[in-house]
Design a protein around this motif. Structure first.
Motif, mmCIF file in Angstrom:
data_model
loop_
_atom_site.group_PDB
_atom_site.id
_atom_site.type_symbol
_atom_site.label_atom_id
_atom_site.label_comp_id
_atom_site.label_asym_id
_atom_site.label_seq_id
_atom_site.Cartn_x
_atom_site.Cartn_y
_atom_site.Cartn_z
ATOM 1 N N SER A 201 0.821 -1.205 0.000
ATOM 2 C CA SER A 201 0.000 0.000 0.000
ATOM 3 C C SER A 201 0.855 1.254 0.000
ATOM 4 N N LEU A 202 1.925 1.258 0.790
ATOM 5 C CA LEU A 202 2.820 2.408 0.804
ATOM 6 C C LEU A 202 3.500 2.590 -0.555
ATOM 7 N N ALA A 203 3.897 1.477 -1.164
ATOM 8 C CA ALA A 203 4.533 1.551 -2.479
ATOM 9 C C ALA A 203 3.573 2.097 -3.521
ATOM 10 N N MET A 204 2.308 1.708 -3.423
ATOM 11 C CA MET A 204 1.328 2.196 -4.377
ATOM 12 C C MET A 204 1.148 3.700 -4.252
ATOM 13 N N ALA A 205 0.971 4.182 -3.028
ATOM 14 C CA ALA A 205 0.789 5.622 -2.819
ATOM 15 C C ALA A 205 2.012 6.397 -3.290
ATOM 16 N N ALA A 206 3.210 5.897 -2.968
ATOM 17 C CA ALA A 206 4.433 6.602 -3.335
ATOM 18 C C ALA A 206 4.662 6.602 -4.841
ATOM 19 N N ALA A 207 4.503 5.426 -5.470
ATOM 20 C CA ALA A 207 4.745 5.333 -6.916
ATOM 21 C C ALA A 207 3.730 6.153 -7.698
ATOM 22 N N GLY A 208 2.450 6.096 -7.285
ATOM 23 C CA GLY A 208 1.432 6.891 -7.964
ATOM 24 C C GLY A 208 1.708 8.375 -7.842
ATOM 25 N N PHE A 209 2.061 8.812 -6.643
ATOM 26 C CA PHE A 209 2.328 10.236 -6.402
ATOM 27 C C PHE A 209 3.538 10.724 -7.182
ATOM 28 N N VAL A 210 4.641 9.992 -7.097
ATOM 29 C CA VAL A 210 5.874 10.416 -7.780
ATOM 30 C C VAL A 210 5.667 10.473 -9.293
ATOM 31 N N SER A 211 5.025 9.464 -9.854
ATOM 32 C CA SER A 211 4.813 9.457 -11.302
ATOM 33 C C SER A 211 3.875 10.590 -11.720
#
Length: 309
Positions: free
Chosen positions: A238-248
């Motif tokens: 879940s943390l990876a999803m939020a971070a990857a979505g935000f950064v991209s």
């Protein structure tokens, strides 16, 4: 590829700007001559027509800066851009089909790598199209054709083992009528409805591709600690999803701002953070076991994005 697209756009803009400045100087000089010697003055509409000088056809300066990448004629440019984007998309699909066929990656990892890359690569090609809605419609043809393909293969009308192997979880062709079909539909609608000047299109595609795709990859590898309300999901995922979505999302905001399609702002950055966090939360809920992530993530991006942008 993004660097190449930007470099080409700058070259064409520079060429157009030189032509525009030259013609503006020509028009200014001609207006002085007309005001001093012509009786009566020539009508202003003359400047909206082409002028022949020394065998060269010079057009009105305002028609030069079309924002088109391949041609000054918008429809020609968009046809070329559609063909080029189709080649890029087909090459990407073919690459992941070959890696799946030869077993280079684990089947689940191969499917997620394709999930992450296809939509993001498609969005990289958006600056190739001319301004206006026609560009968005023609760009949407590429994922739109993939919708047709998912329906034909998923319903058993056509057979495509490479597509089934690279996109399905279990090798069942009927799976293409769920996740892969939702995926292609979300990207198509993001192109048609929002296009490159809206943060909503960025939110939908980046959270669907980078966010949801990386969540599964990270969750499988580092997801030892499960969420208390859903043991099928992990904290790391879940943390990876939020971070990857935000950064991209932020990266694509900067990318489109280089072409002048949208302005960079901290308000948009905060909005992207809220949308990516919300989609990660929705993806982590138990309902995600019943509804496909490729459906819930785009819907959450649109609903939350509409409120914050």
């Amino acid at each position: 590829m993004a660097a190449v697209i930007y470099a080409v756009s700058q070259f064409r803009y520079s060429k157009h700007q030189i032509s525009s400045n030259y013609f503006s100087f020509l028009r200014f000089s001609s207006e002085i001559f007309v005001s001093k010697f012509a009786r009566p003055p020539l009508p202003h509409s003359i400047w909206s027509t082409p002028v022949i000088l020394g065998g060269f056809r010079i057009r009105k300066a305002g028609n030069l800066l079309t924002g088109s990448m391949f041609s000054d004629t918008p429809i020609v440019n968009d046809i070329i851009a559609t063909g080029f984007t189709g080649i890029v998309a087909l090459s990407s699909l073919r690459l992941w089909q070959e890696t799946a066929k030869h077993g280079i990656f684990d089947q689940k990892l191969n499917r997620k790598l394709m999930h992450i890359s296809i939509g993001l690569i498609f969005m990289l090609c958006w600056p190739l199209f001319s301004p206006g809605r026609r560009g968005s419609y023609l760009a949407a043809v590429i994922p739109g054709l993939n919708i047709i393909k998912m329906v034909l293969v998923g319903s058993g009308i056509c057979k495509d083992e490479a597509t089934v192997k690279s996109m399905s979880r279990t090798g069942d062709y009927r799976e293409l009528l769920k996740g892969p079909l939702y995926y292609a539909t979300a990207i198509t609608l993001a192109s048609i409805l929002y296009w490159r000047d809206s943060p909503l299109s960025i939110s939908v595609i980046c959270n669907l591709c980078a966010g949801d795709g990386l969540a599964d990859v990270v969750g499988r590898r580092f997801g030892h600690k499960k969420l208390p309300y859903n043991l099928n999901k992990s904290v790391a995922g879940s943390l990876a999803m939020a971070a990857a979505g935000f950064v991209s999302c932020v990266v694509y905001m900067h990318y489109f701002s280089m072409f002048g399609y949208m302005e960079k702002s901290w308000e948009k950055v905060l909005g992207f953070l809220l949308v990516s966090s919300a989609t990660a939360l929705v993806e982590s809920l138990p309902v995600s076991s019943e509804l496909d992530d490729n459906l819930t993530v785009p819907l959450a991006s649109i609903l939350v994005g509409t409120l914050v942008f």
